[in-house]
Design a protein around this motif. Structure first.
Motif, PDB file in Angstrom:
ATOM      1  N   ARG A  24       0.686  -1.303   0.076  1.00  0.00           N
ATOM      2  CA  ARG A  24      -0.074   0.078  -0.002  1.00  0.00           C
ATOM      3  C   ARG A  24       0.626   1.517   0.222  1.00  0.00           C
ATOM      4  NH1 ARG A  24      -5.077   0.380   1.170  1.00  0.00           N
ATOM      5  NH2 ARG A  24      -5.236  -1.984   2.647  1.00  0.00           N
ATOM      6  N   GLY A  25       0.456   2.544  -0.618  1.00  0.00           N
ATOM      7  CA  GLY A  25       1.651   3.007  -1.494  1.00  0.00           C
ATOM      8  C   GLY A  25       2.680   2.922  -1.639  1.00  0.00           C
ATOM      9  N   GLU A  26       3.111   2.299  -2.502  1.00  0.00           N
ATOM     10  CA  GLU A  26       4.020   2.113  -3.047  1.00  0.00           C
ATOM     11  C   GLU A  26       4.303   2.163  -4.399  1.00  0.00           C
ATOM     12  OE1 GLU A  26       7.888  -1.641  -2.665  1.00  0.00           O
ATOM     13  OE2 GLU A  26       5.658  -2.585  -3.535  1.00  0.00           O
ATOM     14  N   ARG A 177       3.869  10.469  -4.660  1.00  0.00           N
ATOM     15  CA  ARG A 177       4.370  10.186  -3.817  1.00  0.00           C
ATOM     16  C   ARG A 177       3.176  11.301  -2.866  1.00  0.00           C
ATOM     17  NH1 ARG A 177      10.558  10.600  -2.631  1.00  0.00           N
ATOM     18  NH2 ARG A 177      10.711   8.645  -3.808  1.00  0.00           N
ATOM     19  N   ARG A 180      -0.534   8.847  -2.473  1.00  0.00           N
ATOM     20  CA  ARG A 180       0.244   7.751  -1.997  1.00  0.00           C
ATOM     21  C   ARG A 180      -1.064   6.919  -2.362  1.00  0.00           C
ATOM     22  NH1 ARG A 180       1.922   9.217   3.977  1.00  0.00           N
ATOM     23  NH2 ARG A 180       2.647  10.927   3.437  1.00  0.00           N
ATOM     24  N   SER A 182      -0.970   3.111  -4.544  1.00  0.00           N
ATOM     25  CA  SER A 182      -0.291   2.255  -4.834  1.00  0.00           C
ATOM     26  C   SER A 182      -0.062   2.037  -6.026  1.00  0.00           C
ATOM     27  CB  SER A 182      -0.343   0.534  -4.684  1.00  0.00           C
ATOM     28  OG  SER A 182      -0.604   0.476  -2.873  1.00  0.00           O
TER      29      SER A 182
END
Length: 320
Positions: A24-26, A177, A180, A182
């Motif tokens: 998640r968020g990557e 970024r 946030r 994925s």
């Protein structure tokens, strides 16, 4: 979170096998040459193609049997695929209106994205009136508008010239970024992958050969093929490494490993390439071609002989 679990995609003469997960968020970069299976992996995740075997999970849900519109996925195509009859604002709003968002919320979300992408003054324009970079930002805003769980980008900078691509690469990094979300970013360009991604997964002929942080993958390539693909020029076969006194094993000499002007090796300059702020120099030592890059001042001339040292701590052993 996005996961490919035992996924197989088959075409005549080719099969993609993939076991991979995005946190998640990557931001994950799928990196590989043409025909390695990168876009197929993206299409399976988006629901544009069904795998021959395996399952796809998004946010813990098995979405393998769901159509694209029910997966919570945003997709940015290489050619952007904007609706030519709609304005910039209309393109960004399209997915929200299709999902039945209330009009005030649609206006608020569109306005926020246009501001974030620097597109406010283009809101009433049609795609044909925009530059390539502006169209790319509209496509990204449209994909992000419904607040997807996963954002998929298929070579989104591939159609742009080098100068514009470099500038938009930093903008893309900032947006991913900031949101946030994925994200999976498909590219064949190492620089795009290293700048944009938190993690890089290298594909070759339908197989995952290595994954890790950009720095980890670059400084510790899995094998000689991966090293060359990532841009390393000093990739030595065992016999070449032995000739240079480094032991008979496959090696990659990392940047900084060659130190002209010192050491026990005698090298001759074969070619000197002016690269603008730096100079590239091809050397030959004991029958092995080596590459050094550094500032123009003090760089050796073509045909010159010099002493050469190799830092053993920057000689990394890899698989053949």
């Amino acid at each position: 979170m996005l996961a490919w679990r035992g996924v197989r995609v088959r075409y005549p003469g080719f099969e993609l096998r993939l076991e991979l997960e995005v946190a998640r968020g990557e931001t994950l970069a799928l990196l590989g040459p043409s025909g390695s299976g990168k876009s197929s992996a993206l299409r399976v995740a988006a629901g544009l193609e069904r795998p021959a075997a395996g399952r796809v999970f998004i946010g813990g849900r098995d979405v393998t049997g769901l159509p694209p519109e029910r997966r919570g996925v945003g997709f940015v195509f290489q050619d952007y695929a904007l609706f030519p009859h709609l304005t910039v604002a209309g393109n960004v709003a399209f997915g929200l209106e299709e999902r039945g968002w209330p009009r005030p919320r649609v206006r608020e979300r569109v306005a926020a994205l246009l501001e974030r992408m620097g597109l406010e003054r283009h809101a009433g324009k049609k795609p044909e009136q925009l530059s390539g970079g502006e169209r790319q930002r509209v496509a990204l805003a449209r994909a992000l508008a419904p607040e997807p769980e996963v954002l998929l980008l298929d070579e989104p900078l591939g159609a742009l010239d080098l100068r514009l691509r470099e500038r938009l690469l930093l903008e893309l990094r900032r947006v991913l970024r900031g949101e946030r979300v994925s994200a999976v970013f498909v590219t064949h360009d190492q620089t795009e992958a290293f700048v944009t991604a938190d993690r890089v997964a290298v594909l070759r002929e339908g197989r995952l050969v290595q994954q890790g942080t950009p720095s980890g993958v670059f400084h510790r390539p899995a094998d000689t093929w991966t090293a060359r693909f990532l841009g390393h020029k000093n990739v030595l076969e065992p016999a070449q490494a032995a000739a240079l006194g480094l032991g008979e094993r496959p090696l990659v000499l990392l940047p900084g490993a060659l130190r002209p002007g010192a050491g026990s090796l005698t090298a001759r300059v074969l070619e000197r390439l002016f690269l603008g702020p730096r100079v590239g120099v091809w050397l030959e030592a004991r029958g092995v071609r080596l590459y050094w890059e550094g500032p123009e001042a003090g760089a050796p001339a073509e045909g010159a002989e010099l002493r050469l040292a190799i830092a053993p701590e920057l000689a990394v052993e890899v698989r053949p």
